[in-house]
Design a protein around this motif. Structure first.
Motif, PDB file in Angstrom:
ATOM      1  N   PRO A  31       0.814  -1.223   0.000  1.00 16.36           N
ATOM      2  CA  PRO A  31       0.000   0.000   0.000  1.00 16.36           C
ATOM      3  C   PRO A  31       0.840   1.263   0.000  1.00 16.36           C
ATOM      4  N   TYR A  32       0.290   2.279  -0.563  1.00 16.70           N
ATOM      5  CA  TYR A  32       0.853   3.618  -0.446  1.00 16.70           C
ATOM      6  C   TYR A  32      -0.135   4.405   0.397  1.00 16.70           C
ATOM      7  N   LEU A  33       0.295   4.857   1.551  1.00 16.80           N
ATOM      8  CA  LEU A  33      -0.602   5.364   2.573  1.00 16.80           C
ATOM      9  C   LEU A  33      -0.342   6.830   2.882  1.00 16.80           C
ATOM     10  N   PHE A  34      -1.411   7.519   3.208  1.00 17.06           N
ATOM     11  CA  PHE A  34      -1.341   8.952   3.468  1.00 17.06           C
ATOM     12  C   PHE A  34      -2.207   9.305   4.679  1.00 17.06           C
ATOM     13  N   TRP A  35      -1.831  10.400   5.306  1.00 17.47           N
ATOM     14  CA  TRP A  35      -2.692  11.078   6.253  1.00 17.47           C
ATOM     15  C   TRP A  35      -2.832  12.531   5.798  1.00 17.47           C
ATOM     16  N   TYR A  36      -4.106  12.959   5.716  1.00 15.73           N
ATOM     17  CA  TYR A  36      -4.403  14.334   5.359  1.00 15.73           C
ATOM     18  C   TYR A  36      -5.167  14.987   6.503  1.00 15.73           C
ATOM     19  N   VAL A  37      -5.052  16.308   6.597  1.00 17.63           N
ATOM     20  CA  VAL A  37      -5.820  17.074   7.565  1.00 17.63           C
ATOM     21  C   VAL A  37      -6.645  18.118   6.822  1.00 17.63           C
ATOM     22  N   GLN A  38      -7.865  18.312   7.306  1.00 17.79           N
ATOM     23  CA  GLN A  38      -8.754  19.284   6.694  1.00 17.79           C
ATOM     24  C   GLN A  38      -9.345  20.181   7.760  1.00 17.79           C
ATOM     25  N   SER A  39      -9.120  21.480   7.607  1.00 18.47           N
ATOM     26  CA  SER A  39      -9.779  22.452   8.470  1.00 18.47           C
ATOM     27  C   SER A  39     -11.126  22.788   7.871  1.00 18.47           C
ATOM     28  N   PRO A  40     -12.075  23.265   8.679  1.00 18.13           N
ATOM     29  CA  PRO A  40     -13.426  23.529   8.171  1.00 18.13           C
ATOM     30  C   PRO A  40     -13.439  24.415   6.933  1.00 18.13           C
ATOM     31  N   GLY A  41     -14.142  23.971   5.904  1.00 18.36           N
ATOM     32  CA  GLY A  41     -14.283  24.749   4.688  1.00 18.36           C
ATOM     33  C   GLY A  41     -13.034  24.850   3.845  1.00 18.36           C
ATOM     34  N   GLN A  42     -12.076  24.014   4.125  1.00 18.39           N
ATOM     35  CA  GLN A  42     -10.809  24.076   3.398  1.00 18.39           C
ATOM     36  C   GLN A  42     -10.542  22.773   2.644  1.00 18.39           C
ATOM     37  N   GLY A  43      -9.537  22.833   1.799  1.00  9.78           N
ATOM     38  CA  GLY A  43      -9.092  21.622   1.124  1.00  9.78           C
ATOM     39  C   GLY A  43      -8.274  20.757   2.066  1.00  9.78           C
ATOM     40  N   LEU A  44      -7.577  19.798   1.506  1.00  3.90           N
ATOM     41  CA  LEU A  44      -6.808  18.857   2.312  1.00  3.90           C
ATOM     42  C   LEU A  44      -5.329  19.178   2.258  1.00  3.90           C
ATOM     43  N   GLN A  45      -4.679  19.019   3.392  1.00  3.48           N
ATOM     44  CA  GLN A  45      -3.236  19.212   3.475  1.00  3.48           C
ATOM     45  C   GLN A  45      -2.591  17.893   3.855  1.00  3.48           C
ATOM     46  N   LEU A  46      -1.552  17.537   3.147  1.00  6.09           N
ATOM     47  CA  LEU A  46      -0.853  16.289   3.422  1.00  6.09           C
ATOM     48  C   LEU A  46      -0.021  16.425   4.688  1.00  6.09           C
ATOM     49  N   LEU A  47      -0.232  15.502   5.617  1.00  4.68           N
ATOM     50  CA  LEU A  47       0.574  15.469   6.833  1.00  4.68           C
ATOM     51  C   LEU A  47       1.811  14.599   6.650  1.00  4.68           C
ATOM     52  N   LEU A  48       1.618  13.433   6.075  1.00  4.44           N
ATOM     53  CA  LEU A  48       2.726  12.524   5.850  1.00  4.44           C
ATOM     54  C   LEU A  48       2.277  11.421   4.902  1.00  4.44           C
ATOM     55  N   LYS A  49       3.264  10.671   4.432  1.00  3.01           N
ATOM     56  CA  LYS A  49       2.981   9.599   3.495  1.00  3.01           C
ATOM     57  C   LYS A  49       3.963   8.456   3.706  1.00  3.01           C
ATOM     58  N   TYR A  50       3.518   7.256   3.352  1.00  2.00           N
ATOM     59  CA  TYR A  50       4.385   6.088   3.384  1.00  2.00           C
ATOM     60  C   TYR A  50       4.344   5.426   2.021  1.00  2.00           C
ATOM     61  N   PHE A  51       5.523   5.281   1.435  1.00  2.00           N
ATOM     62  CA  PHE A  51       5.618   4.556   0.164  1.00  2.00           C
ATOM     63  C   PHE A  51       6.412   3.281   0.341  1.00  2.00           C
ATOM     64  N   SER A  52       7.538   3.393   1.070  1.00  2.00           N
ATOM     65  CA  SER A  52       8.392   2.226   1.298  1.00  2.00           C
ATOM     66  C   SER A  52       9.439   2.618   2.325  1.00  2.00           C
ATOM     67  N   GLY A  53      10.276   1.652   2.700  1.00  2.00           N
ATOM     68  CA  GLY A  53      11.383   1.964   3.609  1.00  2.00           C
ATOM     69  C   GLY A  53      10.975   1.947   5.060  1.00  2.00           C
ATOM     70  N   ASP A  54      11.517   2.872   5.815  1.00  2.00           N
ATOM     71  CA  ASP A  54      11.290   2.946   7.255  1.00  2.00           C
ATOM     72  C   ASP A  54       9.795   3.005   7.539  1.00  2.00           C
ATOM     73  N   THR A  55       9.350   2.120   8.401  1.00  2.00           N
ATOM     74  CA  THR A  55       7.909   2.031   8.669  1.00  2.00           C
ATOM     75  C   THR A  55       7.413   3.136   9.585  1.00  2.00           C
ATOM     76  N   LEU A  56       8.296   3.868  10.203  1.00  2.00           N
ATOM     77  CA  LEU A  56       7.913   5.021  11.017  1.00  2.00           C
ATOM     78  C   LEU A  56       8.229   6.267  10.211  1.00  2.00           C
ATOM     79  N   VAL A  57       7.188   6.979   9.846  1.00  2.00           N
ATOM     80  CA  VAL A  57       7.379   8.154   8.998  1.00  2.00           C
ATOM     81  C   VAL A  57       7.057   9.419   9.780  1.00  2.00           C
ATOM     82  N   GLN A  58       7.859  10.413   9.522  1.00  2.00           N
ATOM     83  CA  GLN A  58       7.660  11.711  10.176  1.00  2.00           C
ATOM     84  C   GLN A  58       6.958  12.651   9.217  1.00  2.00           C
TER      85      GLN A  58
END
Lengths: 111, 116
Positions: A31-58
């Protein structure tokens, strides 16, 4: 079929407390995994993503997430939340042709 | 990260009229863009995939004649809500990128459509 589950609809934590938002995915390949955050009435901002490698992503704003293949999870964490972290958080997985979002977790911060 | 600009941010229209929403990738070329609809307190629902120079691919249950998508250039996709009705009122978000493995999506700011 690919899917993303965020079991917590709404979470309230005190300012300064630690936070963990849960995310489970169902996907046949790596899987390619993401976390996004959305403030009210706004679009989405990427917080972090995981594609491969270290399983702990900052990510940005002090967030981190850990990919656990054995549990099909990609939980988001922050050691100390700030009032400005109150928002809607979406976990997502990327398939070959599109991104699939979880239902979201609304985070409220208690002063 | 890349910048995606969506316009307008808010629009109010009368029932029966059409509304066009623009999505521009400002600093990269996007052969694929995506249009989402978001109901209050809910997640993003993918409506369609916009492909530059070809027809859009619509998700099941989305009326292609009602939600017209045009992707005439590598930096612009438009969504036109035709003959709008109050039930079309929603938050519409576009994104560029994210259509393949190991790629990230960049989102516009969203458009709040209110049909009166």
């Amino acid at each position: 079929a690919q899917s993303v589950t965020q079991p917590d609809i709404h979470i309230t934590v005190s300012e300064g407390a630690s936070l963990e938002l849960r995310c489970n995915y169902s996907y046949g390949a790596t899987p390619y995994l993401f976390w996004y955050v959305q403030s009210p009435g706004q679009g989405l901002q990427l917080l972090l993503k995981y594609f491969s490698g270290d399983t702990l992503v900052q990510g940005i704003k002090g967030f981190e997430a850990e990919f656990k293949r054995s549990q099909s999870s990609f939980n988001l964490r922050k050691p100390s939340v700030h009032w400005s972290d109150a928002a809607e958080y979406f976990c997502a997985v990327s398939s070959a042709s599109k991104i699939i979002f979880g239902s979201g977790t609304r985070l409220s911060i208690r002063p | 990260g890349a910048v995606v600009s969506q316009h307008p941010s808010r629009v109010i229209c009368k029932s029966g009229t059409s509304v066009k929403i623009e999505c521009r990738s400002l600093d990269f070329q996007a052969t694929t863009m995506f249009w989402y609809r978001q109901f209050p307190k809910q997640s993003l629902m993918l409506m369609a995939t916009s492909n530059e120079g070809s027809k859009a691919t619509y998700e099941q249950g989305v009326e292609k004649d009602k939600f017209l998508i045009n992707h005439a250039s590598l930096t612009l996709s438009t969504l036109t809500v035709t003959s709008a009705h109050p039930e079309d009122s929603s938050f519409y978000i576009c994104s560029a990128g994210g259509g393949g493995m190991n790629t990230e999506a960049f989102f516009g700011q969203g458009t709040r459509l209110t049909v009166v």
